[in-house]
Write a protein that holds these residues in place. Sequence first.
Motif, PDB file in Angstrom:
ATOM      1  N   ALA A 166       0.855  -1.185   0.000  1.00 24.27           N
ATOM      2  CA  ALA A 166       0.000   0.000   0.000  1.00 24.27           C
ATOM      3  C   ALA A 166       0.888   1.231   0.000  1.00 24.27           C
ATOM      4  O   ALA A 166       2.029   1.195   0.467  1.00 24.27           O
ATOM      5  CB  ALA A 166      -0.933   0.013   1.210  1.00 24.27           C
ATOM      6  N   ALA A 167       0.360   2.316  -0.548  1.00 33.42           N
ATOM      7  CA  ALA A 167       1.065   3.599  -0.547  1.00 33.42           C
ATOM      8  C   ALA A 167       0.089   4.674  -0.099  1.00 33.42           C
ATOM      9  O   ALA A 167      -1.071   4.675  -0.511  1.00 33.42           O
ATOM     10  CB  ALA A 167       1.615   3.917  -1.933  1.00 33.42           C
ATOM     11  N   PRO A 169      -2.407   1.210  -4.487  1.00 40.10           N
ATOM     12  CA  PRO A 169      -1.774  -0.111  -4.386  1.00 40.10           C
ATOM     13  C   PRO A 169      -0.257  -0.076  -4.539  1.00 40.10           C
ATOM     14  O   PRO A 169       0.427  -1.028  -4.170  1.00 40.10           O
ATOM     15  CB  PRO A 169      -2.432  -0.904  -5.522  1.00 40.10           C
ATOM     16  N   CYS A 170       0.277   1.024  -5.076  1.00 40.87           N
ATOM     17  CA  CYS A 170       1.718   1.162  -5.299  1.00 40.87           C
ATOM     18  C   CYS A 170       2.017   2.649  -5.433  1.00 40.87           C
ATOM     19  O   CYS A 170       1.218   3.398  -6.012  1.00 40.87           O
ATOM     20  CB  CYS A 170       2.114   0.408  -6.564  1.00 40.87           C
ATOM     21  N   ALA A 189      -7.660   3.740  -3.830  1.00 46.38           N
ATOM     22  CA  ALA A 189      -8.209   2.752  -2.895  1.00 46.38           C
ATOM     23  C   ALA A 189      -8.712   3.421  -1.622  1.00 46.38           C
ATOM     24  O   ALA A 189      -8.500   2.932  -0.518  1.00 46.38           O
ATOM     25  CB  ALA A 189      -7.156   1.693  -2.574  1.00 46.38           C
ATOM     26  N   GLY A 190      -9.368   4.563  -1.789  1.00 44.28           N
ATOM     27  CA  GLY A 190      -9.908   5.268  -0.633  1.00 44.28           C
ATOM     28  C   GLY A 190      -8.853   6.121   0.046  1.00 44.28           C
ATOM     29  O   GLY A 190      -7.875   6.551  -0.562  1.00 44.28           O
ATOM     30  N   THR A 191      -9.051   6.340   1.336  1.00 42.11           N
ATOM     31  CA  THR A 191      -8.103   7.106   2.148  1.00 42.11           C
ATOM     32  C   THR A 191      -7.711   6.276   3.351  1.00 42.11           C
ATOM     33  O   THR A 191      -8.320   5.230   3.634  1.00 42.11           O
ATOM     34  CB  THR A 191      -8.726   8.425   2.640  1.00 42.11           C
ATOM     35  N   GLU A 225     -10.231  -3.898  -0.670  1.00 39.53           N
ATOM     36  CA  GLU A 225     -10.403  -4.774  -1.829  1.00 39.53           C
ATOM     37  C   GLU A 225      -9.756  -4.192  -3.085  1.00 39.53           C
ATOM     38  O   GLU A 225      -9.356  -4.924  -3.989  1.00 39.53           O
ATOM     39  CB  GLU A 225     -11.900  -5.032  -2.075  1.00 39.53           C
ATOM     40  N   LYS A 226      -9.613  -2.857  -3.128  1.00 39.13           N
ATOM     41  CA  LYS A 226      -8.972  -2.225  -4.285  1.00 39.13           C
ATOM     42  C   LYS A 226      -7.450  -2.278  -4.221  1.00 39.13           C
ATOM     43  O   LYS A 226      -6.777  -1.912  -5.179  1.00 39.13           O
ATOM     44  CB  LYS A 226      -9.457  -0.783  -4.427  1.00 39.13           C
ATOM     45  N   LEU A 227      -6.919  -2.723  -3.086  1.00 41.65           N
ATOM     46  CA  LEU A 227      -5.477  -2.916  -2.972  1.00 41.65           C
ATOM     47  C   LEU A 227      -5.072  -4.336  -3.354  1.00 41.65           C
ATOM     48  O   LEU A 227      -3.894  -4.618  -3.525  1.00 41.65           O
ATOM     49  CB  LEU A 227      -5.012  -2.642  -1.527  1.00 41.65           C
TER      50      LEU A 227
END
Length: 352
Positions: free
Chosen positions: A260-261, A270-271, A282-284, A291-293
């Motif tokens: 995660a970043a 995700p990066c 992927a949100g905050t 799930e998006k990560l």
Amino acid sequence: MTQTLAAIRANFLVLTLTEKCNLSCTYCYAEAGQEGAELDPETALLAIRSCSPQPLGSDKGQGRLTVELTGGEPLTVFPAVKEVVERASELEPRPRLALQTNGLLLDREKLSFLLEHKVGLGLSLDGLPQVNELTRSRTGKTLEALDLLDESGAGVNLTVVLTRHNLEHLPEFLLFCAGRASIRVLNLDLVRPLGRAAESDLAPLPEQIEETAPRLVRTLAFINSRRFPPLKVREVDQVLRRSREKEVQPYCLAACGLAAAVDAKGRLWPCASLAGREELAAGTIWEPEPEKLSGKDRLWGLPPECSDCPTVKICRGGCPSRRLAETGRPDEPSPSECLLRRNLHRCLEQGI
């Protein structure tokens, strides 16, 4: 807003502490400059505490979290670095900590603090002074940072962004690095068409890659017949290690959905190389979308055309974010990375 801790499955976390930078590199993916947002240390600590690292390989227990502090230039907000490092060092289990810097603001006091707290150090330098000036500038200050590292006995990993300006000079740069006791590893990062590099002509030419690969391998062998500890080039070391593997492994933790970043505004990606691509947000950190990560629907796996390639165990399909940047699709291989990996593999296999 509330946050449920341990909500993010991640073994590797990148924290962008600031968007500000005291350089203006010609290829900067983040287009960093003199202004920009800063990540509050409380938010950074929340991100660390929210990560739930998973067992990897033969791990019998839970995996350990690695946290990389970056920017912009993180040493422009050194008080924030200190707070994050000190408080993260008190956590149980303690995460591994690393910091990526251009070195311009590194001094004895900062270095002493980082070494005392066992923070791994990465430094960005693209080549010999006359070459580095073409893309980064202020090389003298970076060399002063290397002097401090040499004096301290500490080790540092160098990140070298490969462009058409420096690739063919890489063997000579290896000889320069061999004389610096602090330099242990060179990580080669082929320039990506992102940020300031998006409309540039910085990408190495195919003939440069093909001509330089054997010279790089021969020069490294020459150095390591005379130097201890050996100087490593990550991409060469990967050929030597991964060629013995029985199966093709995922390229990186992000490809496994275990990275995660967090950018300087607290947004999740995700990066770190994918920050700013809204379709991959992927949100905050306060309202994550784990799930998006995961990467399961992002085509981060092995590109179909790579499955029969003899180099596939080594390159593992290449960096998914580079594939996306170069081809527009994460399931299509990067032509430049393929060429570099194949040539290094061939040279080492044939003993060139």
